[in-house]
Design an enzyme around this catalytic site. Structure first.
Site, PDB file in Angstrom:
ATOM      1  N   LYS A  58       0.849  -1.200   0.000  1.00  0.00           N
ATOM      2  CA  LYS A  58       0.000   0.000   0.000  1.00  0.00           C
ATOM      3  C   LYS A  58       0.883   1.248   0.000  1.00  0.00           C
ATOM      4  O   LYS A  58       1.923   1.275   0.662  1.00  0.00           O
ATOM      5  CB  LYS A  58      -0.913  -0.030   1.232  1.00  0.00           C
ATOM      6  N   SER A 133      -9.815   1.908   2.980  1.00  0.00           N
ATOM      7  CA  SER A 133      -8.941   2.669   2.117  1.00  0.00           C
ATOM      8  C   SER A 133      -7.941   1.828   1.322  1.00  0.00           C
ATOM      9  O   SER A 133      -7.394   2.308   0.324  1.00  0.00           O
ATOM     10  CB  SER A 133      -8.167   3.694   2.962  1.00  0.00           C
ATOM     11  N   SER A 157      -9.954  -0.530   7.168  1.00  0.00           N
ATOM     12  CA  SER A 157      -9.419  -0.430   5.800  1.00  0.00           C
ATOM     13  C   SER A 157      -8.708  -1.662   5.253  1.00  0.00           C
ATOM     14  O   SER A 157      -8.356  -1.685   4.078  1.00  0.00           O
ATOM     15  CB  SER A 157      -8.474   0.753   5.700  1.00  0.00           C
TER      16      SER A 157
END
Ligand code: GLN
Length: 453
Positions: A58, A133, A157
């Site tokens: 990420k 997210s 997330s």
């Protein structure tokens, strides 16, 4: 086959798929092939099972020499000069870093639509959100681009996009994994964790990234169990709590049905299922949004146009430099959080908001502690709905926040929780089942999730 072959196949798959899914923000092809060659030279053994495996990271986790943006304009050109601890650990394990994955800006959001750069699509239906997210981390695994990835979970997330994409996502206990090198959103809630297709792969990834780190004072000095070693599907005798608050109007009927089905499956495997109450469930969202935004408003002060990233061209004074760099560099959702957080922390409002949220946080912890006195894990849904259409909620922040009902409380308490695939809705979209465990009982969660899988 060799890691070089696997890595080449990975980039080929990405070249074919990612123009549709848009999971990656940057690719690390040249370096990845070198890592694959090194992995092949080292050779594969049972001890270094991640050696040569292509993974994605990420984009709020810093990577030495590789652009790390947190999906924000303010960090558009930011190239870190060190690796996050989780990245060093994956390197030591011989894993290949394929590239960086899209997300909501600074991990604020639940659909990956607040990214400054692109909107990731759900590979099951390209008109739907991948969740967020960590939407890129989940979509890249679900679309078969990579075998696993790292995401972060501040209020859901990892688990929510895992549920929306029909894969496995684990938020570890707060302190299990070092946050050193994670671009902070809300420091008392943030945890890094793995995405994968299978429970066993997930356990292997968590093993590799866990452990005490002197560079993160909140990481915990505890032996890291071999999460993957004893997966045998045995849940007989385990006591499972099923909170009745999960079966409410806000949770879609199909998802409630999937949870009931999961409970039945556990019962058939010999677990003992009992209904319990979790009266603090509905206080999670207000407490979370005050605490997370307050911490964010403080953490994001460092982006001032001087030390990092984007600097406004149109500024004549120092004050203008700060104001214009931040006004132009941050997106709408990030600004909303900074304002909400600054307000909650300001003199005169602190007691009514930030302090009160902290008190609610204590009640939530006690609520869970009462259940874990008696039960091995809590069974429930991960999300209130399955993945919704792109743009459907992006103009309505409140509706977006309400969708976090089932995930935020575990972050406030610091507990581990995993989302595993639990069937499909009538429209073909995946449903996630969430298992919440007591502190540092990830091993038990993996055991129970493996039995269910
Ligand atoms: N959706 C939540 C938020 O917007 C959770 C985000 C996260 O876990 N990073 O804050």
């Amino acid at each position: 086959f060799s890691s070089v072959e696997l890595t080449k196949a990975t980039f080929k798959r990405i070249a074919e798929t990612d123009s549709k899914v848009e999971a990656f923000l940057s690719l690390n092809e040249e370096e990845a092939l070198k890592q694959a060659e090194a992995a092949d030279a080292k050779g594969y053994t049972e001890e270094n099972i991640l050696n040569g495996i292509p993974l994605g990271i990420k984009d709020n986790i810093v990577t030495d020499g590789l652009t790390t943006t947190a999906a924000s304009r303010i960090l558009e050109d930011f190239v870190p000069i060190y690796d996050a601890t989780v990245v060093s650990k994956l390197k030591e394990a011989g894993a290949v870093n394929v590239g960086k994955l899209n997300m909501d800006e600074f991990a604020m959001g639940g659909s990956s639509e607040t990214s400054y750069f692109k909107t990731t699509k759900n590979p099951w239906d390209l008109t739907k959100v991948p969740g967020g997210s960590s939407g890129g981390s989940a979509a890249a695994v679900a679309s078969g681009e990579i075998l696993g990835s790292l995401g972060t979970d501040t209020g859901g997330s990892i688990r929510q996009p895992a549920a929306f994409n029909g894969i496995v996502g684990m938020k570890p206990t707060y302190g299990r994994v070092s946050r050193y090198g994670l671009i902070a959103f809300a420091s008392s809630l943030d945890q890094i964790g793995p995405f994968s297709r299978t429970v066993k792969d997930n356990a292997l990834l968590l093993e590799a990234i866990s452990g005490y780190d002197k560079k993160d004072s909140t990481s915990v000095k505890l032996e890291v169990p071999k999460f993957s070693a004893n997966l045998n599907g045995k849940v007989a005798g385990m006591k499972v709590a099923l909170p009745k608050e999960y079966f409410q109007e806000g949770v879609s009927a199909e998802i409630q049905e999937a949870v009931r089905k999961a409970a039945k499956q556990y019962e058939e495997m010999g677990a003992i299922i009992e209904e319990v109450t979790l009266p603090t469930l509905s206080y999670g969202i207000p407490a979370y949004y005050i605490i997370a935004s307050s911490e964010a408003s403080s953490n994001l002060q460092r982006f001032d146009g001087v030390r990092y990233g984007y600097r406004s061209e149109n500024a004549n004074t120092l004050e203008e430099l700060y104001v214009n760099s931040r006004s132009e560099g941050f997106g709408l959702e990030v600004k909303r959080r900074i304002m909400l957080g600054t307000f909650s922390l300001s003199a005169g409002y602190y007691d009514a908001h930030f302090k009160k949220a902290g008190q609610i946080r204590t009640l939530i912890k006690r609520d869970f502690a009462r259940i874990f006195n008696e039960y091995d894990f809590i069974l429930g849904p991960t999300t209130t709905t399955t993945a919704y259409g792109l743009g459907e909620k992006s103009d309505n922040p409140l509706e977006m926040y309400m969708a976090d009902l089932l995930t935020v409380s575990t972050n406030l308490a610091g507990l581990p929780a995993i989302s595993v695939p639990g069937g499909f809705a009538a429209n073909g979209m995946p449903i996630g089942i969430q298992l919440i465990g007591n502190y540092f009982e990830e091993e038990k969660l993996y055991q129970a999730a493996y039995a269910f899988e």
